[in-house]
Write a protein that holds these residues in place. Structure first.
Motif, PDB file in Angstrom:
ATOM      1  N   UNK A  74       1.107  -1.280   0.066  1.00  0.00           N
ATOM      2  CA  UNK A  74       0.041   0.061   0.048  1.00  0.00           C
ATOM      3  C   UNK A  74       0.469   1.310  -0.226  1.00  0.00           C
ATOM      4  N   UNK A  75       2.014   1.566   0.576  1.00  0.00           N
ATOM      5  CA  UNK A  75       3.108   2.231   1.120  1.00  0.00           C
ATOM      6  C   UNK A  75       4.050   2.422  -0.408  1.00  0.00           C
ATOM      7  N   UNK A  76       4.376   1.642  -0.725  1.00  0.00           N
ATOM      8  CA  UNK A  76       5.485   1.285  -2.193  1.00  0.00           C
ATOM      9  C   UNK A  76       5.253   2.431  -3.014  1.00  0.00           C
ATOM     10  N   UNK A  77       6.165   3.410  -2.954  1.00  0.00           N
ATOM     11  CA  UNK A  77       6.030   4.630  -3.817  1.00  0.00           C
ATOM     12  C   UNK A  77       6.987   4.571  -4.935  1.00  0.00           C
ATOM     13  N   UNK A  78       7.106   3.027  -5.029  1.00  0.00           N
ATOM     14  CA  UNK A  78       8.454   3.237  -6.581  1.00  0.00           C
ATOM     15  C   UNK A  78       7.048   2.344  -7.378  1.00  0.00           C
ATOM     16  N   UNK A 124      -2.642  -2.557  16.003  1.00  0.00           N
ATOM     17  CA  UNK A 124      -2.605  -3.125  14.415  1.00  0.00           C
ATOM     18  C   UNK A 124      -4.086  -2.728  13.392  1.00  0.00           C
ATOM     19  N   UNK A 125      -5.390  -2.570  14.652  1.00  0.00           N
ATOM     20  CA  UNK A 125      -5.873  -1.666  14.132  1.00  0.00           C
ATOM     21  C   UNK A 125      -5.699  -0.566  12.869  1.00  0.00           C
ATOM     22  N   UNK A 126      -5.183   0.436  13.724  1.00  0.00           N
ATOM     23  CA  UNK A 126      -4.275   1.643  13.606  1.00  0.00           C
ATOM     24  C   UNK A 126      -4.098   1.839  12.576  1.00  0.00           C
ATOM     25  N   UNK A 127      -3.253   0.278  12.449  1.00  0.00           N
ATOM     26  CA  UNK A 127      -1.936   0.790  11.046  1.00  0.00           C
ATOM     27  C   UNK A 127      -2.882   0.157   9.727  1.00  0.00           C
ATOM     28  N   UNK A 128      -3.607  -0.750   9.899  1.00  0.00           N
ATOM     29  CA  UNK A 128      -4.498  -0.943   8.916  1.00  0.00           C
ATOM     30  C   UNK A 128      -4.676   0.287   8.381  1.00  0.00           C
ATOM     31  N   UNK A 129      -5.376   0.920   9.244  1.00  0.00           N
ATOM     32  CA  UNK A 129      -6.428   2.227   8.595  1.00  0.00           C
ATOM     33  C   UNK A 129      -4.958   3.372   8.699  1.00  0.00           C
ATOM     34  N   UNK A 130      -4.220   3.442   8.617  1.00  0.00           N
ATOM     35  CA  UNK A 130      -3.083   4.092   8.458  1.00  0.00           C
ATOM     36  C   UNK A 130      -2.479   3.813   7.132  1.00  0.00           C
ATOM     37  N   UNK A 131      -1.970   2.933   6.652  1.00  0.00           N
ATOM     38  CA  UNK A 131      -2.128   2.428   5.477  1.00  0.00           C
ATOM     39  C   UNK A 131      -3.416   2.775   4.745  1.00  0.00           C
ATOM     40  N   UNK A 132      -4.548   2.499   4.248  1.00  0.00           N
ATOM     41  CA  UNK A 132      -5.480   2.572   3.808  1.00  0.00           C
ATOM     42  C   UNK A 132      -5.658   3.341   3.676  1.00  0.00           C
ATOM     43  N   UNK A 133      -5.448   4.591   4.013  1.00  0.00           N
ATOM     44  CA  UNK A 133      -5.336   6.244   4.221  1.00  0.00           C
ATOM     45  C   UNK A 133      -4.246   6.816   3.597  1.00  0.00           C
TER      46      UNK A 133
END
Length: 186
Positions: A74-78, A124-133
């Motif tokens: 989700x966060x891979x800017x490449x 864990x839930x916050x991390x999921x939300x942050x990655x999808x945000x």
């Protein structure tokens, strides 16, 4: 020193499977011993703090896998944002075995489990939300909308796993994943 009867990776996979199936409270040491092929004494040798330590290792194992595969995708800017989402959803399918596996959040969020693992579940839930945000932002959604979609995504994934299990119908999980993809890419 004698070689270990079961490798650490195999042990964690067995523990994960057991906790996912029975939850923290529902998993007994006898079941863990049976699934892993180890005697209780061997389990306590490897996990001196007992079942709680075993569960913590499961959380770490699953958390690391999610971090390395889903959050990284989700966060891979490449990688272009649309492909990042597609890649992450493919990893989610793998994590939950196409909807056949229960989430560890559910396994550890019942009574005693939540008391013991509230911090891990919450983080864990916050991390999921942050990655999808983050993927929402990369797809040019306004900040509030990106967070709203991220929360809804977590709700839908978790809810679909429960309904899929309850109805023994993995098409529910697959349909949810497709809906999430469509909502982000519209």
């Amino acid at each position: 020193m004698r070689p270990q009867k079961i490798l650490d990776e195999e042990l964690i996979i067995g523990l994960t499977k057991t906790f996912r199936a029975k939850g923290y409270e529902g998993t007994s040491l006898n079941e863990i011993a049976e699934v892993t092929g180890l005697k209780k004494a061997s389990l306590y040798h490897r996990f001196p703090k007992g079942k709680k330590e075993m569960a913590e290792r499961v959380f770490d194992h699953v958390g690391n896998w999610v971090e390395d595969h889903i959050f990284f995708a989700l966060t891979d800017e490449n990688t272009k944002p649309r492909q990042r989402l597609v890649n992450a959803l493919a990893h989610i399918r793998t994590l939950y075995n196409e909807g056949n596996e229960t989430c560890v959040f559910r396994a550890f969020s019942m009574q005693a489990g939540l008391e013991l693992f509230e911090k891990q579940v919450n983080n864990g839930m916050k991390s999921w939300i942050n990655a999808f945000t983050e993927i929402g932002l990369a797809l040019n959604l306004p900040s509030a909308k990106a967070k709203e979609k991220a929360v809804q995504t977590l709700i839908e994934i978790q809810g679909s796993l429960i309904v899929t299990k309850g109805l023994h119908d993995t098409t529910i999980f697959e349909s949810t994943i497709k809906t999430i993809e469509k909502r982000y890419l519209e």
